[in-house]
Design a protein around this motif. Structure first.
Motif, PDB file in Angstrom:
ATOM      1  N   TRP A  25       0.939  -1.243   0.107  1.00  0.00           N
ATOM      2  CA  TRP A  25       0.146  -0.184  -0.002  1.00  0.00           C
ATOM      3  C   TRP A  25       0.747   1.363  -0.032  1.00  0.00           C
ATOM      4  N   VAL A  26       1.785   1.336   0.725  1.00  0.00           N
ATOM      5  CA  VAL A  26       2.807   2.532   1.075  1.00  0.00           C
ATOM      6  C   VAL A  26       3.349   2.666  -0.213  1.00  0.00           C
ATOM      7  N   ASP A  27       4.078   1.464  -0.799  1.00  0.00           N
ATOM      8  CA  ASP A  27       4.808   1.719  -2.221  1.00  0.00           C
ATOM      9  C   ASP A  27       3.986   2.383  -3.186  1.00  0.00           C
ATOM     10  N   ARG A  28       2.525   1.668  -3.415  1.00  0.00           N
ATOM     11  CA  ARG A  28       1.660   2.300  -4.598  1.00  0.00           C
ATOM     12  C   ARG A  28       1.520   3.933  -4.109  1.00  0.00           C
ATOM     13  N   LEU A  29       1.463   4.176  -2.830  1.00  0.00           N
ATOM     14  CA  LEU A  29       1.108   5.718  -2.435  1.00  0.00           C
ATOM     15  C   LEU A  29       2.479   6.541  -2.924  1.00  0.00           C
ATOM     16  N   ALA A  30       3.681   6.046  -2.479  1.00  0.00           N
ATOM     17  CA  ALA A  30       4.860   6.497  -2.818  1.00  0.00           C
ATOM     18  C   ALA A  30       4.815   6.956  -4.451  1.00  0.00           C
ATOM     19  N   GLU A  31       4.644   5.724  -5.289  1.00  0.00           N
ATOM     20  CA  GLU A  31       4.535   6.117  -6.672  1.00  0.00           C
ATOM     21  C   GLU A  31       3.496   7.228  -6.957  1.00  0.00           C
ATOM     22  N   MET A  32       2.376   7.274  -6.499  1.00  0.00           N
ATOM     23  CA  MET A  32       1.317   8.208  -6.990  1.00  0.00           C
ATOM     24  C   MET A  32       1.942   9.606  -6.562  1.00  0.00           C
ATOM     25  N   LEU A  33       2.502   9.698  -5.337  1.00  0.00           N
ATOM     26  CA  LEU A  33       3.113  10.929  -4.874  1.00  0.00           C
ATOM     27  C   LEU A  33       4.662  11.355  -5.393  1.00  0.00           C
ATOM     28  N   HIS A  34       5.270  10.486  -6.125  1.00  0.00           N
ATOM     29  CA  HIS A  34       6.385  10.686  -6.995  1.00  0.00           C
ATOM     30  C   HIS A  34       7.310  10.940  -5.914  1.00  0.00           C
ATOM     31  N   VAL A  89      -1.914   3.292  10.471  1.00  0.00           N
ATOM     32  CA  VAL A  89      -0.932   1.886  10.313  1.00  0.00           C
ATOM     33  C   VAL A  89      -1.912   1.159   9.247  1.00  0.00           C
ATOM     34  N   ILE A  90      -1.284   0.778   8.461  1.00  0.00           N
ATOM     35  CA  ILE A  90      -1.723  -0.162   7.190  1.00  0.00           C
ATOM     36  C   ILE A  90      -1.355  -1.493   7.233  1.00  0.00           C
ATOM     37  N   HIS A  91      -2.058  -2.275   7.482  1.00  0.00           N
ATOM     38  CA  HIS A  91      -1.521  -3.965   7.931  1.00  0.00           C
ATOM     39  C   HIS A  91      -2.541  -4.948   7.226  1.00  0.00           C
ATOM     40  N   ASP A  92      -2.194  -6.062   7.223  1.00  0.00           N
ATOM     41  CA  ASP A  92      -2.802  -7.242   6.755  1.00  0.00           C
ATOM     42  C   ASP A  92      -3.806  -7.619   7.467  1.00  0.00           C
ATOM     43  N   GLY A  99     -10.017  -8.627  -0.752  1.00  0.00           N
ATOM     44  CA  GLY A  99     -11.118  -7.774  -1.586  1.00  0.00           C
ATOM     45  C   GLY A  99     -11.635  -6.726  -0.658  1.00  0.00           C
ATOM     46  N   ILE A 100     -11.442  -7.009   0.596  1.00  0.00           N
ATOM     47  CA  ILE A 100     -11.995  -6.055   1.581  1.00  0.00           C
ATOM     48  C   ILE A 100     -10.814  -5.124   2.347  1.00  0.00           C
ATOM     49  N   ALA A 101     -11.305  -3.870   2.416  1.00  0.00           N
ATOM     50  CA  ALA A 101     -10.292  -3.083   3.231  1.00  0.00           C
ATOM     51  C   ALA A 101     -11.194  -2.036   4.263  1.00  0.00           C
ATOM     52  N   LYS A 102     -10.810  -2.015   5.387  1.00  0.00           N
ATOM     53  CA  LYS A 102     -11.726  -1.526   6.296  1.00  0.00           C
ATOM     54  C   LYS A 102     -10.655  -0.340   7.046  1.00  0.00           C
ATOM     55  N   LEU A 103     -11.386   0.553   7.631  1.00  0.00           N
ATOM     56  CA  LEU A 103     -10.673   1.751   8.482  1.00  0.00           C
ATOM     57  C   LEU A 103     -11.308   1.809   9.765  1.00  0.00           C
ATOM     58  N   LYS A 104     -10.312   1.802  10.871  1.00  0.00           N
ATOM     59  CA  LYS A 104     -11.003   1.813  12.236  1.00  0.00           C
ATOM     60  C   LYS A 104      -9.773   2.669  12.893  1.00  0.00           C
ATOM     61  N   LYS A 105     -10.220   3.174  14.135  1.00  0.00           N
ATOM     62  CA  LYS A 105      -9.406   3.873  14.943  1.00  0.00           C
ATOM     63  C   LYS A 105      -9.670   3.030  16.203  1.00  0.00           C
ATOM     64  N   ASP A 160      -5.140  -6.603  -4.205  1.00  0.00           N
ATOM     65  CA  ASP A 160      -4.656  -5.648  -5.060  1.00  0.00           C
ATOM     66  C   ASP A 160      -6.006  -4.736  -5.182  1.00  0.00           C
ATOM     67  N   GLU A 161      -6.961  -5.289  -5.595  1.00  0.00           N
ATOM     68  CA  GLU A 161      -8.301  -4.554  -5.655  1.00  0.00           C
ATOM     69  C   GLU A 161      -8.369  -3.817  -4.438  1.00  0.00           C
ATOM     70  N   ALA A 162      -8.503  -4.278  -3.225  1.00  0.00           N
ATOM     71  CA  ALA A 162      -8.692  -3.584  -1.935  1.00  0.00           C
ATOM     72  C   ALA A 162      -7.723  -2.322  -1.642  1.00  0.00           C
ATOM     73  N   ILE A 163      -6.574  -2.977  -2.188  1.00  0.00           N
ATOM     74  CA  ILE A 163      -5.337  -1.853  -2.017  1.00  0.00           C
ATOM     75  C   ILE A 163      -5.756  -0.486  -2.726  1.00  0.00           C
ATOM     76  N   GLN A 164      -5.983  -0.764  -3.923  1.00  0.00           N
ATOM     77  CA  GLN A 164      -6.250   0.225  -5.016  1.00  0.00           C
ATOM     78  C   GLN A 164      -7.598   1.034  -4.467  1.00  0.00           C
ATOM     79  N   ARG A 165      -8.704   0.303  -4.192  1.00  0.00           N
ATOM     80  CA  ARG A 165      -9.904   1.084  -3.628  1.00  0.00           C
ATOM     81  C   ARG A 165      -9.654   1.863  -2.533  1.00  0.00           C
ATOM     82  N   SER A 166      -8.887   1.506  -1.440  1.00  0.00           N
ATOM     83  CA  SER A 166      -8.449   2.016  -0.529  1.00  0.00           C
ATOM     84  C   SER A 166      -7.583   3.351  -0.495  1.00  0.00           C
TER      85      SER A 166
END
Length: 189
Positions: A25-34, A89-92, A99-105, A160-166
């Motif tokens: 997830w962080v690798d993909r974000l780093a790519e997006m942010l150059h 924190v992004i984790h497995d 295919g599911i990604a959930k956010l919580k505090k 991968d789809e869950a990472i992209q959606r999140s």
């Protein structure tokens, strides 16, 4: 948000494993942010500082292995005076299917060694988590082998789809609009 942490294990042998969903997830974000993550010894991890418009934050991938992730997170938080409610924190997540990604505090740590160590080092469980579903092997004693191996092809595609959606809720996360990000991420289209 001032700190985005992706959890995983360093080393080529772990690159494609389920346990490294946070790194992906962080690798993909780093790519997006150059930006490029670089080794930072004082933070025991790969880091990148992101400065765009009025935004300044850090991306971090601890290189201490999963069960010592808190060492890296605490070092960066202490140095830059980042509070637990200013990080995510992004984790497995075994308890969510691929295919599911959930956010919580806050909440429980679900037996996740990376989260346990971060909570111990920060002195609180009250931080945001983005959980990337990897599914459960069905038996408790099979978990270690399961998370340390690559997913099947169809599972990998769903993860991968869950990472992209999140990643689509990233603009809300960086603004600190985590409740709005949670609503958007959890709402089925």
């Amino acid at each position: 948000m001032k700190l985005i942490i992706g959890l995983g294990n360093p080393g080529k042998e772990y690159t494609g494993t389920r346990h490294n969903a946070g790194f992906h997830w962080v690798d993909r974000l780093a790519e997006m942010l150059h930006v490029t993550l670089k080794p930072e010894a004082r933070f025991h991890g790969l880091c990148a500082q992101v400065r765009q418009k009025d935004m300044e934050l850090w991306l971090l991938e601890p290189q201490t292995f999963m069960n010592r992730s808190g060492q890296s997170v605490a070092a960066l938080c202490q140095f830059y005076k980042i509070q637990p409610d200013e990080l995510i924190v992004i984790h497995d997540e075994l308890d969510l299917p691929p295919g599911i990604a959930k956010l919580k505090k806050g909440g429980g740590l679900g037996g996740h060694n990376g989260l346990k160590d971060i909570a111990a080092k920060l002195g609180t469980q009250d931080f945001w988590r983005l959980r990337i579903g990897i599914g459960h092997p069905g038996e408790r004693n099979a978990v270690v082998g399961y998370v340390l191996h690559p997913p099947k092809k169809e599972e990998a595609q769903l993860i991968d789809e869950a990472i992209q959606r999140s990643l689509e809720v990233w603009p809300l996360l960086v603004q600190g609009a985590c409740e709005a990000a949670m609503l958007k991420l959890h709402t089925k289209v």
